[in-house]
Design an enzyme around this catalytic site. Structure first.
Site, PDB file in Angstrom:
ATOM      1  N   LYS A 115       0.853  -1.195   0.000  1.00 36.25           N
ATOM      2  CA  LYS A 115       0.000   0.000   0.000  1.00 36.25           C
ATOM      3  C   LYS A 115       0.877   1.229   0.000  1.00 36.25           C
ATOM      4  O   LYS A 115       2.006   1.208   0.495  1.00 36.25           O
ATOM      5  CB  LYS A 115      -0.874   0.016   1.262  1.00 36.25           C
ATOM      6  CG  LYS A 115      -2.073   0.935   1.159  1.00 36.25           C
ATOM      7  CD  LYS A 115      -3.102   0.322   0.234  1.00 36.25           C
ATOM      8  CE  LYS A 115      -4.507   0.720   0.515  1.00 36.25           C
ATOM      9  NZ  LYS A 115      -5.450  -0.318   0.076  1.00 36.25           N
TER      10      LYS A 115
HETATM   11  N1  GLU Z   1      -7.194  -0.128  -3.385  1.00 37.47           N
HETATM   12  C1  GLU Z   1      -7.936  -1.340  -3.566  1.00 37.47           C
HETATM   13  C2  GLU Z   1      -7.953  -2.158  -2.285  1.00 37.47           C
HETATM   14  O1  GLU Z   1      -7.776  -1.634  -1.212  1.00 37.47           O
HETATM   15  C3  GLU Z   1      -7.441  -2.131  -4.772  1.00 37.47           C
HETATM   16  C4  GLU Z   1      -6.032  -2.586  -4.699  1.00 37.47           C
HETATM   17  C5  GLU Z   1      -5.478  -3.184  -5.983  1.00 37.47           C
HETATM   18  O2  GLU Z   1      -6.221  -3.337  -6.930  1.00 37.47           O
HETATM   19  O3  GLU Z   1      -4.281  -3.464  -6.004  1.00 37.47           O
HETATM   20  O4  GLU Z   1      -8.226  -3.323  -2.302  1.00 37.47           O
END
Ligand code: GLU
Length: 432
Positions: A115
């Protein structure tokens, strides 16, 4: 945000990270996971802190703080979004990256968890400031990004445009094109048809599957959806299409309530066709036959299902006792604190946890990445079918495990997700 060690275990002053750690410890203890594995998995493998200097419109340079965290690469390259928000911290990204590890593991896709984010107020930046910020951030995290190492995607207040800026910058640095380094791209720029609706499609699928196992008819269900961003808006739309009545929606401007049902298509139209809606807000939507209520009121309305699809920590010690919905499906990441969940559990409510309920986004990202690697694009119908099939299978696997072990769905989901990661760590060893 400081770390603490409590009874030999890592804890944090950051609510989201601390919630992720406590949920993990609870499940790990129930499974009898070794202390060595517990301590390994309570820290990220890597965290990169960057400064992001941006030349503002007035000519001055402002420096923003940015982060990219890779919690685990046990199962594959780390995967997870990038958010732009005022409360982004390194600790929060660590907690969110950890949730991504469990999300990918539970979904059965070949990724670890990551993240990133920038601490900023995205609504106060001009388009050009946002572009400069995204490009500089992209350049500074570039050394650890790649299709086989760490694959970003959109998250809160980011979307296709931000992904293009970041990818374009990194591709220029590399000197070649590499579309699979990042997902959530616009359709005509190596994106995937279906990705925009993917998280909402997955979240609504969980709601409909829960209705099935509980013998409930969608046509009789009253639903409140908190948040009308990417996740909430499509969740509401798809549930309405399945026959349910959406009695309330909300965003940062307030709650919009109509016990007879809100016209969700109108809400989309309202936001998309009204250029004065800065930041695409619902301001004034009460004109469309709704009653306007306070920001948090959506949590306490008389309804069957509540979908928190906005912020973290909203269902907590103070708010949980007032939640009337018996079924809570977490579209947002970490909307329920450990104390909030205890209260809901004692009251007999069922919570479908975030890393199961909102996995449609990353599953959709996996489909996009697979298409990019193949250089071949699927039809939207194929993409949607595969997504719904996988979400349905995952929901029912967790549901059956929870029934069998007589634990909450969150505990069941954690136990299954941790098992896959810990089995691979056992195979690969500590030298990861
Ligand atoms: N931001 C989204 C999540 O928290 C998608 C993450 C992604 O597709 O890598 O799951």
């Amino acid at each position: 945000m400081a770390d603490r060690i409590v009874n030999g275990r890592r804890r944090s002053d950051d609510l989201l990270l601390d919630t992720a750690l406590r949920d993990f410890y609870g499940a790990a203890d129930e499974m009898g996971l070794s202390e060595s594995l517990i301590s390994m998995l309570s820290y990220p493998e890597r965290r990169l802190d960057v400064s992001v200097p941006v030349e503002m419109e007035d000519g001055r340079v402002r420096v923003f703080k940015g982060y990219r965290v890779q919690h685990s690469t046990a199962l594959g390259p780390s995967k997870g979004g990038i958010r732009y928000a005022q409360d982004v911290t390194g600790a929060e990204c660590e907690g969110l990256a950890m949730l991504m590890t469990w999300k990918c593991s539970l979904a059965g896709i070949p990724y670890g968890g990551g993240k990133g984010g920038i601490c900023c107020d995205p609504t106060a930046l001009t388009r050009r400031e946002k572009e400069r910020m995204s490009r500089t951030y992209g350049a500074r995290i570039a050394p650890i990004i790649g299709r086989w190492s760490d694959i970003p995607a959109p998250d809160m207040y980011t979307g296709g445009q931000e992904m293009v800026w970041i990818m374009d910058t990194i591709c220029k640095m590399l000197g070649h094109f590499e579309p699979a380094m990042l997902t959530g791209k616009p359709i005509d720029y190596w994106g995937a048809r279906g990705r925009t609706e993917a998280t909402g499609r997955g979240t609504s699928t969980c709601g409909l599957e829960l209705m099935k196992v509980k013998g409930l008819n969608p046509a009789n269900m009253k639903i409140a959806v908190q948040g009308f961003g990417n996740v909430g808006s499509y969740t509401a739309l798809l549930l309405k299409e399945a026959g349910a009545t959406i009695v309330a929606i909300s965003d940062t401007t307030g709650t919009y309530y109509n016990p007879k049902g809100i016209n969700i298509e109108k809400a989309f139209e309202y936001m998309n066709n009204n250029p004065s809606q800065r930041g695409r807000k619902l301001t004034g939507f009460e004109k469309e036959g709704c009653e306007k209520l306070g920001l948090n009121d959506i949590l306490f309305l008389d309804c069957d299902f509540l979908f928190p699809c906005a912020l973290q920590g909203v269902i907590n010690q103070e708010t949980a006792p007032k939640v009337k919905a018996r079924y809570i499906i977490e579209g947002a990441n970490s909307p329920t604190t450990v104390e909030g969940e205890e209260i809901l559990k004692d009251a007999g409510a069922i919570v479908v946890p975030d890393f199961l309920a909102n996995a449609g986004g990353v599953i959709g990202s996996y489909f996009e990445w697979a298409q990019n690697l193949q250089g071949f694009s699927w039809t939207e119908a194929d993409y949607n079918k595969r997504l719904v099939d996988l979400m349905t299978e995952n929901f029912n696997r967790v549901w059956a495990f929870a029934q069998d072990k007589k634990v909450t769905m969150r505990r069941a989901a954690y136990m299954q997700a941790i098992k896959r990661v810990s089995d691979i760590v056992a195979l690969r060893g500590v030298y990861l």
